[in-house]
Design an enzyme around this catalytic site. Structure first.
Site, short mmCIF file in Angstrom:
data_model
loop_
_atom_site.label_atom_id
_atom_site.label_comp_id
_atom_site.label_asym_id
_atom_site.label_seq_id
_atom_site.Cartn_x
_atom_site.Cartn_y
_atom_site.Cartn_z
N GLU A 206 7.80 -13.56 -28.50
CA GLU A 206 8.66 -13.86 -27.36
C GLU A 206 8.68 -15.38 -27.14
OE1 GLU A 206 7.26 -11.25 -24.04
OE2 GLU A 206 5.99 -10.49 -25.66
N HIS B 166 7.85 -10.01 -15.91
CA HIS B 166 9.16 -9.79 -16.53
C HIS B 166 10.28 -9.52 -15.53
CE1 HIS B 166 7.35 -10.14 -20.35
NE2 HIS B 166 7.05 -8.88 -20.59
N ASN C 216 7.38 -12.88 -18.73
CA ASN C 216 5.93 -13.04 -18.65
C ASN C 216 5.47 -13.02 -17.18
OD1 ASN C 216 3.17 -13.56 -19.54
ND2 ASN C 216 4.11 -14.28 -21.42
N ARG C 217 4.26 -13.51 -16.91
CA ARG C 217 3.61 -13.28 -15.62
C ARG C 217 3.67 -14.49 -14.69
NH1 ARG C 217 1.03 -10.68 -19.70
NH2 ARG C 217 0.50 -8.48 -19.35
N ASP D 3 -2.33 -11.05 -27.06
CA ASP D 3 -1.27 -11.00 -26.04
C ASP D 3 -1.33 -12.33 -25.29
OD1 ASP D 3 0.76 -10.28 -24.36
OD2 ASP D 3 -0.37 -8.78 -23.24
N HIS E 129 12.60 -9.45 -26.15
CA HIS E 129 11.34 -8.69 -26.21
C HIS E 129 11.38 -7.58 -27.27
CE1 HIS E 129 7.64 -6.85 -24.74
NE2 HIS E 129 7.53 -7.80 -23.82
N THR E 130 11.98 -7.85 -28.42
CA THR E 130 11.98 -6.85 -29.49
C THR E 130 10.58 -6.69 -30.08
OG1 THR E 130 14.31 -7.11 -30.08
CG2 THR E 130 12.85 -6.34 -31.81
N TYR E 131 10.21 -5.43 -30.31
CA TYR E 131 9.01 -5.11 -31.08
C TYR E 131 9.44 -4.89 -32.53
CZ TYR E 131 6.48 -3.69 -26.75
OH TYR E 131 5.87 -3.63 -25.52
#
Length: 364
Positions: A329, A118, A92-93, A262, A190-192
């Site tokens: 996540e 990330h 993340n940020r 998000d 981080h799987t979609y």
């Protein structure tokens, strides 16, 4: 059961940021499979889960994880979607790519506007991990040492990620790390997911429950404001399961900032710190597939593929359309090094970073 190893073809451009990553010849793909036929494939490049194949209510299997068949496609993907990867050193940020720790200021690469995302240009998703397969436990252990000052972070950090597939159709992902100097750390997977199958349209009809009564609102740069308001009465209320797309089009400043969902949700934790708690449950009505997520982490970032736009085509050759996958996540909150009221992400010498997240698959 023996591990199924496939050497992956890697075609490297003449000059890229990834040329710094060593020993590409050691990249391999490992397959974990249980007696029910559930299959998880993981490469030691980026600790990426490239495929997760599970049955629907009629026993038909489909790969529900967005991704690729070749490493070169992960490297060259536009917009760097982080499909299936373990991201770090800080998932993340971090605002402005800066933080202070023990009186010293640190600057990180700004790779997401003015912010750090990330782990930077060569985060944990773009390095080759050492791999060890444990046949008895159907488990893959991946290890990587992040050097002091790598991507700007302090301390030599020894990391270990494990993927274990159980006979209960649970994918258990464990994270451990130790450091020789105080450092922030926030590892996540981080799987979609698309429970209909990767490439099978959008996930807006999936019914989602998030076990959280609060969330962390963001500013226009997707950095948390520091507030922890209730989700009640907002589009962010998933305390009772609802289709992901039901409220996503509502006029709302937070949805506008994220181009949809998000955001980080503050999980309703039960029991002692470090114990597993239900984070989320997702149901896909057509296939009957269900995924439950448990974690020791205090938060979960729900992202619904807002920036996918059809340019990326995955394993099936089908385009990944906008909102064609969702991520859950599990994590500490974004920008925690700059937010003293958030749970700390600082790991110090002598301490062990030890977290776990479990993805359990079933049908109804």
């Amino acid at each position: 059961m023996k591990p199924f190893l496939i050497a992956l073809l890697l075609i490297m451009p003449a000059s890229t940021a990834f040329s710094e990553v060593k020993d590409f010849d050691s990249i391999e793909l490992y397959t974990l499979k249980n007696d029910h036929g559930t299959t998880v494939k993981v490469t030691n490049y980026g600790a990426i889960a490239t495929s997760i194949s599970v049955a629907d209510r009629d026993g038909k299997f489909a790969d529900i994880a967005l991704g690729y068949d070749q490493v070169k496609d992960y490297i060259n993907a536009v917009d760097k979607p982080y499909f299936g990867a373990v991201v770090g050193r800080y998932g993340n940020r971090i605002a402005n790519g800066e933080f202070s720790l023990d009186g010293e200021a640190y600057s990180l690469l700004k790779n997401n506007g003015k912010n750090h995302l990330h782990g930077g240009a060569v985060g944990f998703d773009k390095v080759v991990w050492d791999a060890e397969y444990d046949q008895v436990n159907n488990q893959l252990t991946l290890r990587y040492q992040s050097k002091d000052k790598e991507e700007g972070y302090p301390g030599n950090l020894d990391c270990e990620v494990t993927y274990r597939l159980t006979e209960a159709n649970s994918l258990v992902v464990g994270y451990k790390a130790e450091t020789d100097k105080a450092t922030p750390i926030n590892l996540t997977q981080h799987t979609y997911f698309n429970l209909k199958g990767e490439g099978e349209g959008t996930i807006l009809d999936h019914e989602l429950m998030i076990n959280a009564k609060q969330y962390t609102p963001i500013d226009e740069g997707s950095i948390p404001t520091g507030e922890l308001p209730p989700v009640a009465g907002t589009p962010f209320d998933f305390t009772t399961a609802k289709p992901i797309g039901r409220d996503i089009g509502i006029e709302n400043q937070q949805l506008a900032f994220g181009m949809g969902y998000d955001h980080n949700w503050v999980l309703d934790k039960e029991g002692k710190e470090g114990e597993l708690t239900l984070a989320a449950r997702v149901y896909e009505p057509k296939s009957g597939r269900v995924m439950e997520v448990q974690t020791t982490e205090p938060g979960v970032q729900f992202y619904c593929g807002n920036f996918l736009d059809g340019r990326l085509k995955g394993k099936s050759g089908k385009p990944y359309v906008q909102r064609g996958g969702f991520c859950l996540e599990t994590q500490h909150y974004p920008d925690s090094p700059n937010q003293p009221n958030f749970p700390s992400t600082i790991l110090r010498p002598g301490e062990v970073y030890d977290t776990q997240t479990i993805f359990t698959f079933s049908t109804q």
